[in-house]
Motif scaffolding. Structure first.
Motif, PDB file in Angstrom:
ATOM      1  N   VAL A  17       0.861  -1.169   0.000  1.00  0.00           N
ATOM      2  CA  VAL A  17       0.000   0.000   0.000  1.00  0.00           C
ATOM      3  C   VAL A  17       0.905   1.228   0.000  1.00  0.00           C
ATOM      4  O   VAL A  17       1.704   1.424   0.915  1.00  0.00           O
ATOM      5  CB  VAL A  17      -0.940   0.013   1.225  1.00  0.00           C
ATOM      6  CG1 VAL A  17      -1.824   1.255   1.202  1.00  0.00           C
ATOM      7  CG2 VAL A  17      -1.784  -1.256   1.259  1.00  0.00           C
ATOM      8  N   VAL A  98      -0.957  -0.838  -4.543  1.00  0.00           N
ATOM      9  CA  VAL A  98      -2.199  -0.067  -4.583  1.00  0.00           C
ATOM     10  C   VAL A  98      -1.955   1.237  -3.845  1.00  0.00           C
ATOM     11  O   VAL A  98      -1.350   1.238  -2.764  1.00  0.00           O
ATOM     12  CB  VAL A  98      -3.364  -0.840  -3.918  1.00  0.00           C
ATOM     13  CG1 VAL A  98      -4.615   0.021  -3.846  1.00  0.00           C
ATOM     14  CG2 VAL A  98      -3.649  -2.129  -4.643  1.00  0.00           C
ATOM     15  N   LEU A 103      -7.332   2.155  -2.043  1.00  0.00           N
ATOM     16  CA  LEU A 103      -7.437   0.849  -1.402  1.00  0.00           C
ATOM     17  C   LEU A 103      -8.888   0.510  -1.090  1.00  0.00           C
ATOM     18  O   LEU A 103      -9.625   1.325  -0.548  1.00  0.00           O
ATOM     19  CB  LEU A 103      -6.606   0.836  -0.117  1.00  0.00           C
ATOM     20  CG  LEU A 103      -6.566  -0.475   0.664  1.00  0.00           C
ATOM     21  CD1 LEU A 103      -5.840  -1.546  -0.139  1.00  0.00           C
ATOM     22  CD2 LEU A 103      -5.879  -0.260   2.002  1.00  0.00           C
ATOM     23  N   ASP A 107      -9.134  -5.522  -2.097  1.00  0.00           N
ATOM     24  CA  ASP A 107      -7.683  -5.605  -2.327  1.00  0.00           C
ATOM     25  C   ASP A 107      -6.998  -6.471  -1.274  1.00  0.00           C
ATOM     26  O   ASP A 107      -5.921  -7.004  -1.512  1.00  0.00           O
ATOM     27  CB  ASP A 107      -7.050  -4.212  -2.306  1.00  0.00           C
ATOM     28  CG  ASP A 107      -7.492  -3.357  -3.480  1.00  0.00           C
ATOM     29  OD1 ASP A 107      -7.569  -3.888  -4.603  1.00  0.00           O
ATOM     30  OD2 ASP A 107      -7.762  -2.166  -3.263  1.00  0.00           O
ATOM     31  N   THR A 116       3.409  -1.358   3.817  1.00  0.00           N
ATOM     32  CA  THR A 116       3.098   0.009   3.473  1.00  0.00           C
ATOM     33  C   THR A 116       4.368   0.763   3.094  1.00  0.00           C
ATOM     34  O   THR A 116       5.451   0.443   3.578  1.00  0.00           O
ATOM     35  CB  THR A 116       2.399   0.754   4.624  1.00  0.00           C
ATOM     36  OG1 THR A 116       3.282   0.769   5.753  1.00  0.00           O
ATOM     37  CG2 THR A 116       1.086   0.089   4.994  1.00  0.00           C
TER      38      THR A 116
END
Length: 122
Positions: A17, A98, A103, A107, A116
């Motif tokens: 992410v 993503v 998000l 997902d 992240t």
């Protein structure tokens, strides 16, 4: 590399992410404004290089640190690529990136791990 999952397996599917950068945010605002102007003028072609030049001029004219904003953006993407390549090379995992603001709950389905990457280059 050792396993990271509780059952001793390596993750097969990984989601990264990625937060957006300030450059991307400001560019999106300018692009949206440019597209709105084009719609009003019934002209629908967007020259992305022109948008980047206009953004640079806009930042400089407003006294914002253009070089620092762009460097932070580039650093973020180098870090993001490093994370993705590291995961793929170390674990042979499928990696999908993503953007945080895009998000969705779907997902997170069928992924073994989530990482992240911050918009500040981390």
């Amino acid at each position: 590399m050792s396993s990271i999952l509780k059952d001793g397996r390596l993750p097969k599917s990984v989601l990264v992410v990625s937060k957006g950068t300030r450059w991307e945010y400001l560019r999106g605002q300018l692009l949206a404004s440019t597209q709105l102007q084009q719609i009003k003028a019934r002209k629908y072609d967007t020259d992305h290089e022109k948008v980047d030049r206009d953004l640079k001029e806009s930042l400089i004219s407003r006294g914002l640190p253009f070089e620092r904003i762009l460097t932070s953006h580039e650093t973020h993407h180098k870090s993001l690529n490093g994370i993705v390549n590291g995961i793929q090379n170390s674990w042979s995992s499928n990696v999908r990136v993503v953007k945080a603001h895009e998000l969705e709950l779907a997902d997170l389905e069928r992924v073994d791990a989530v990482f992240t990457a911050g918009g500040d280059g981390t």
